[in-house]
Design an enzyme around this catalytic site. Structure first.
Site, PDB file in Angstrom:
ATOM      1  N   GLU A 127      31.170  25.263  12.105  1.00 47.46           N
ATOM      2  CA  GLU A 127      31.197  26.647  12.624  1.00 47.46           C
ATOM      3  C   GLU A 127      30.923  27.718  11.563  1.00 47.46           C
ATOM      4  OE1 GLU A 127      34.979  26.920  14.635  1.00 47.46           O
ATOM      5  OE2 GLU A 127      34.469  25.352  16.057  1.00 47.46           O
ATOM      6  N   ASN A 168      28.276  20.927  12.381  1.00 44.69           N
ATOM      7  CA  ASN A 168      28.828  20.966  13.738  1.00 44.69           C
ATOM      8  C   ASN A 168      29.105  22.411  14.146  1.00 44.69           C
ATOM      9  OD1 ASN A 168      30.046  19.372  15.968  1.00 44.69           O
ATOM     10  ND2 ASN A 168      31.992  20.259  15.299  1.00 44.69           N
ATOM     11  N   HIS A 205      31.180  23.239  24.403  1.00 45.98           N
ATOM     12  CA  HIS A 205      32.300  23.752  25.206  1.00 45.98           C
ATOM     13  C   HIS A 205      31.697  24.714  26.233  1.00 45.98           C
ATOM     14  CE1 HIS A 205      35.440  22.139  22.611  1.00 45.98           C
ATOM     15  NE2 HIS A 205      34.816  22.623  21.553  1.00 45.98           N
ATOM     16  N   ASP A 236      33.406  19.763  26.865  1.00 45.81           N
ATOM     17  CA  ASP A 236      34.258  20.048  28.019  1.00 45.81           C
ATOM     18  C   ASP A 236      33.541  21.085  28.871  1.00 45.81           C
ATOM     19  OD1 ASP A 236      34.883  22.369  26.481  1.00 45.81           O
ATOM     20  OD2 ASP A 236      36.876  21.638  25.979  1.00 45.81           O
TER      21      ASP A 236
END
Ligand code: G3I
Length: 304
Positions: A127, A168, A205, A236
């Site tokens: 991130e 990531n 996400h 998710d």
């Protein structure tokens, strides 16, 4: 194949989940974990604050349980994460400059040495890009100099030449978004200059503000074409019922369509295990029953 892991394996992929070590005593949780998944990521236990609570004093006890568990399951382990602006221990949060840069590199070296031979892919940097403008996120690490990311990857390669090294991030799924382009240009530059990087993780996400994009497959393929593996690392999807089930199936099909998309990880097992305070974003309901999204995911993987 009748499980997510075995169906993915038949496609030459893995299907993993985030694991919270303190839930392993929950029999429902453990039985789904052991049955369905062939890769695991520690949800919190391999983060910087967990592994190095005091500077240069490492605590591997809890995280090592994940390795033991994975070995027993015959599962891969994704390491998460070595350099990140968040979940830094207090001593690191207050550091800056060359002292922080050295501490970051020491953390990478020590942790990767401890886990040598036990991890499939490491999230070396997590991130690091800004959400809106495609540039770098401001952080204490960024303020040590723009080369902190490549320094992290070079340090990682030196510590363990065999493990896959990943960048990531989230909100990098839609090809048209500035953040996606920012990360893409970094990976392209690293490849051109020989900075070691083997994989890019797409957290994925998905929710109303950051929905599954119709160009997701394009994004995965464009990154893969740079010469890296791509992995879906924290999937998710908010929602429920048929809509959610269809989105899960689309994500799986997109990964399978990209040769170098070698694995999918969901960010938790039951809806009640999700980091999200509300919603039903995962594949199993709070009682551990497989949802419609489970059935569609398994089918998209070629299982039943
Ligand atoms: O363990 C402590 C507990 O002792 C304490 O009493 C309690 C009170 O706040 O906190 C507990 O720690 C929490 C930890 O989860 C374990 O449950 C932290 O507060 C909480 O912040 C932490 O949240 C995690 C979050 O990362 C922190 O950044 C989530 O579980 C985890 O799912 C989430 O995962 C991130 C990925 O690492 C990176 N990508 C986004 C993803 C979702 O946010």
């Amino acid at each position: 194949a009748s499980t997510l892991g075995s169906a993915a394996a038949a496609q030459g992929r893995y299907f993993g989940t985030a694991v919270s070590i303190n839930k392993l005593s929950d029999a429902t949780y453990s039985s789904i974990l052991n049955r369905e998944f062939n890769s695991v990521t520690a949800e919190n236990e391999m983060k910087i604050d967990a592994l190095e609570p005091q500077q240069n004093q490492f605590n591997y006890t809890t995280a090592d349980r994940l390795i033991t568990l994975a070995n027993g399951m015959g599962a891969k382990v994704r390491g998460h994460t070595l350099a990140w602006h968040s979940q830094q221990p207090g001593w690191m949060q207050s550091m800056s400059g060359t002292a922080l840069r050295s501490a970051m590199k020491n953390h990478i070296t020590q942790v990767m040495t401890h886990y040598k031979g036990k991890i499939d892919s490491w999230d070396v940097v997590n991130e690091a890009f800004d959400d809106s403008n495609g540039g770098r996120r401001d952080s204490n690490l960024q303020r040590t100099g723009n080369d902190w990311i490549e320094d992290a990857f070079k340090t990682a390669r030196a510590a363990d030449p065999a493990v896959k090294l990943c960048y990531n991030d989230y909100n990098t799924d839609n090809w048209t978004w500035a953040k996606t382009q920012g990360v893409y240009n970094m990976v392209k530059d690293f490849k051109a200059r020989g900075v070691p990087i083997d994989c890019v993780g797409f957290q994925s996400h998905f929710n109303s503000g950051s929905p599954y994009p119709s160009n997701y497959r394009t994004t995965l393929q464009n990154f893969a074409d740079l010469g890296v593996d791509v992995q879906i690392t924290e999937l998710d999807i908010e929602g429920s019922g048929t809509t959610q089930a269809n989105t899960y199936a689309n994500v799986v099909r997109d990964c399978l369509a990209v040769t170098r998309c070698n694995g999918i990880t969901v960010w938790g097992i039951r809806d009640s295990d999700s980091w999200r305070a509300s919603g039903t974003p995962l594949l199993f309901d709070a009682n551990g029953n497989p949802k419609q999204a489970y059935t569609s995911t398994l089918a998209a993987l070629g299982g039943s």
